[in-house]
Design an enzyme around this catalytic site. Sequence first.
Site, PDB file in Angstrom:
ATOM      1  N   ASP A   1      -9.497 -16.614 -16.086  1.00 11.45           N
ATOM      2  CA  ASP A   1     -10.315 -17.058 -14.964  1.00 11.45           C
ATOM      3  C   ASP A   1     -11.408 -18.034 -15.418  1.00 11.45           C
ATOM      4  O   ASP A   1     -12.140 -17.731 -16.374  1.00 11.45           O
ATOM      5  CB  ASP A   1     -10.956 -15.809 -14.339  1.00 11.45           C
ATOM      6  CG  ASP A   1     -11.593 -16.092 -13.005  1.00 11.45           C
ATOM      7  OD1 ASP A   1     -10.861 -16.454 -12.068  1.00 11.45           O
ATOM      8  OD2 ASP A   1     -12.826 -15.943 -12.883  1.00 11.45           O
TER       9      ASP A   1
ATOM     10  N   ASN B   1      -0.267   4.515  -0.232  1.00  7.31           N
ATOM     11  CA  ASN B   1      -0.865   5.788   0.211  1.00  7.31           C
ATOM     12  C   ASN B   1      -1.606   5.693   1.541  1.00  7.31           C
ATOM     13  O   ASN B   1      -2.374   6.583   1.891  1.00  7.31           O
ATOM     14  CB  ASN B   1      -1.789   6.353  -0.878  1.00  7.31           C
ATOM     15  CG  ASN B   1      -2.973   5.430  -1.145  1.00  7.31           C
ATOM     16  OD1 ASN B   1      -3.013   4.313  -0.622  1.00  7.31           O
ATOM     17  ND2 ASN B   1      -3.913   5.882  -1.935  1.00  7.31           N
TER      18      ASN B   1
ATOM     19  N   ASP C   1      -4.095   3.904   2.710  1.00  9.76           N
ATOM     20  CA  ASP C   1      -5.530   3.644   2.874  1.00  9.76           C
ATOM     21  C   ASP C   1      -5.805   2.185   3.261  1.00  9.76           C
ATOM     22  O   ASP C   1      -6.965   1.767   3.322  1.00  9.76           O
ATOM     23  CB  ASP C   1      -6.320   4.039   1.617  1.00  9.76           C
ATOM     24  CG  ASP C   1      -5.965   3.185   0.416  1.00  9.76           C
ATOM     25  OD1 ASP C   1      -5.051   2.333   0.538  1.00  9.76           O
ATOM     26  OD2 ASP C   1      -6.590   3.363  -0.646  1.00  9.76           O
TER      27      ASP C   1
ATOM     28  N   ASP D   1      -1.794  -1.240  -3.854  1.00  8.40           N
ATOM     29  CA  ASP D   1      -2.098  -0.489  -5.079  1.00  8.40           C
ATOM     30  C   ASP D   1      -0.958  -0.614  -6.085  1.00  8.40           C
ATOM     31  O   ASP D   1       0.093  -1.187  -5.798  1.00  8.40           O
ATOM     32  CB  ASP D   1      -2.400   0.979  -4.723  1.00  8.40           C
ATOM     33  CG  ASP D   1      -1.381   1.532  -3.746  1.00  8.40           C
ATOM     34  OD1 ASP D   1      -0.177   1.430  -4.049  1.00  8.40           O
ATOM     35  OD2 ASP D   1      -1.783   2.031  -2.664  1.00  8.40           O
TER      36      ASP D   1
ATOM     37  N   ASP E   1       0.847  -1.200   0.000  1.00 10.27           N
ATOM     38  CA  ASP E   1       0.000   0.000   0.000  1.00 10.27           C
ATOM     39  C   ASP E   1       0.883   1.252   0.000  1.00 10.27           C
ATOM     40  O   ASP E   1       1.658   1.449   0.921  1.00 10.27           O
ATOM     41  CB  ASP E   1      -0.898  -0.037   1.256  1.00 10.27           C
ATOM     42  CG  ASP E   1      -1.718   1.236   1.413  1.00 10.27           C
ATOM     43  OD1 ASP E   1      -1.902   1.946   0.397  1.00 10.27           O
ATOM     44  OD2 ASP E   1      -2.163   1.503   2.547  1.00 10.27           O
TER      45      ASP E   1
ATOM     46  N   GLU F   1      -7.318 -21.174 -16.187  1.00  6.32           N
ATOM     47  CA  GLU F   1      -7.643 -21.810 -14.917  1.00  6.32           C
ATOM     48  C   GLU F   1      -8.624 -22.939 -15.236  1.00  6.32           C
ATOM     49  O   GLU F   1      -9.793 -22.677 -15.533  1.00  6.32           O
ATOM     50  CB  GLU F   1      -8.269 -20.799 -13.964  1.00  6.32           C
ATOM     51  CG  GLU F   1      -8.432 -21.362 -12.567  1.00  6.32           C
ATOM     52  CD  GLU F   1      -9.460 -20.611 -11.724  1.00  6.32           C
ATOM     53  OE1 GLU F   1      -9.422 -20.749 -10.502  1.00  6.32           O
ATOM     54  OE2 GLU F   1     -10.304 -19.890 -12.288  1.00  6.32           O
TER      55      GLU F   1
END
Length: 563
Positions: free
Chosen positions: A208, A31, A33, A37, A29, A262
């Site tokens: 997926d 930033n 929060d 990211d 992370d 997958e």
Amino acid sequence: MSQTTRVIRPSSWWKEVVVYQVYPRSFNDSNGDGIGDLNGITAKLDYLKRLGIDVVWLSPHFDSPNADNGYDIRDYRQVMAEFGTMADFDRMLEAMKARGIELIIDLVVNHTSDEHAWFAASRRSRDNPHRDYYIWRDGKPDGTPPNNYPSFFGGSAWKLDPITGQFYLHYFDAKQPDLNWENSQVRSDVFDLMRFWLDKGVAGFRMDVIPLISKQPSLADLTPDQLAHPEFVYANGPHVHEYLQRMHREVLAPYHAMSVGEAFGVTLEQAPLFTDPRRGELNMIFHFDIVRLDRENWRKTDWTLPALKAAYTRIDEAAGLRGWTTSYLCNHDNPRAVSHFGDDSPAWRERSAKALATLMLTQRATPFLYQGDELGMTNYPFQSVQDYDDVEIRGQWRQLVETGLVPAAEYLGHVCQTSRDNARTPMQWSQEVNAGFTTGQPWLAVNPNYLEINAAAQLEDPDSVFHHYRRLIALRRQKPALVHGAYLDIDPKHEQIFAYTRSLADERYLVIVNFGARPLGYALPGSLRIERAVLDNTSGDTATAGATQLRSAPWQATIYKLD
Ligand code: TEU
Ligand code: CA
């Protein structure tokens, strides 16, 4: 840009790479929060370069309301706001390229989010031009769903939409309506969005639940047997191979893009239908036969080493001499590799994590390493249902526990070992607060063992799990026999020793892994003779030249060159 990309990649480049899966929400992370990211990933590329991986597989980074952590896409051409902006994506990709790292992204096109513009239009009226993008049916006269299909996340796979009074199909959550691939407009829209990302320079896709895209035309009720494993019906629609061949021809081939499907619901016998290169479908698939060896849905069952070894042999045979496959022990849907197949007690965690790394990186397959496994990260000590975030757990809790079908203690006793959230806790970077993952409140709790298990400490320690992975990756790069060599299990029945050879022309390696805390002597079968040890995970107690007999320490894993 796409022109140069096309020329640079040789045709089977994806066989020789090591892939590292990033689950962006839990990686880093930037930033504060509490959510990982894209800038967080960019900041860690030197770490990945140090490890030596060639390709990053990024779990979904697209705009999503996050009913299933991004596997429910609202807009395929936008970046999830929590993860950053398109400019952040472009910078990340450029920084990867600058380091010689390729990027593959997650293609989630069996379903979209119910908040996707296509679905918003589709549900509006029965004659909307987008109606046929999804699968709508009338209910039974008594108002029950069109058939008995279950959703993987609990309850029926059909949801009644009051606006038009019809049901739509959703194999996963109700917020993940299934696309109707029979509609050629759906196919061409999907192919376009794939080209959008390929033109940016991504090198391919992890697809997926791709075998589920073609639905059974009859939508007949499942038999009681089929209900135990609906994926084997869902994955066998009549058009799946036609759609994949079109996708290969029209989208992937011109870019020399990498594709890994997958293969949920695909048996090993069916695997060549997807991966035989003469058919032009996928480069390789993820089999479930290893990670689900000791699973009956959410239940944990026992496993034996001969059963694990048999799965490896069958996967290798299914790939065949022409085809290719994957090697993986964990991903964002499975418990941690060391807790699952190794021994995560303090005595053997590091040694057994290294042993599993040796197994994973010496297969005739492209290895897919999941973030944190290079540190030997472990399962999380879950106590109550509140500790879980996963939509799968919440759905099953409602269906099984709240209805009284399964006692809470029994359910929790299994899912603490099988839950997907085991692998989704934040990356353990350092001894700083929240393991250095975030300065804020992490979206999912950090494993309390981060003071002992973290990247900063392991980078400093030449004997760490991290450095063992690094050495294995480097070795694989130097020895074509470890990539392309024939695989042979030389002792399939042994209960504790996993021993196999990898042979290419006159170059032959023997891998011996002790799957237990008991030391033992081992006589090499046949006329095998050791030339020398190439890589070992103990303090060097390996057999010497000419040996035909060796001692194996607890969880010892050694790669030998054979005479
Ligand atoms: O997974 C589908 C899948 O095969 C299962 O692992 C699934 O997560 C569940 O455990 C079945 O009981 C893929 C993604 O990897 C997963 O994260 C998504 O939730 C799912 O598809 C839906 O997109
Ligand atoms: Ca963030």
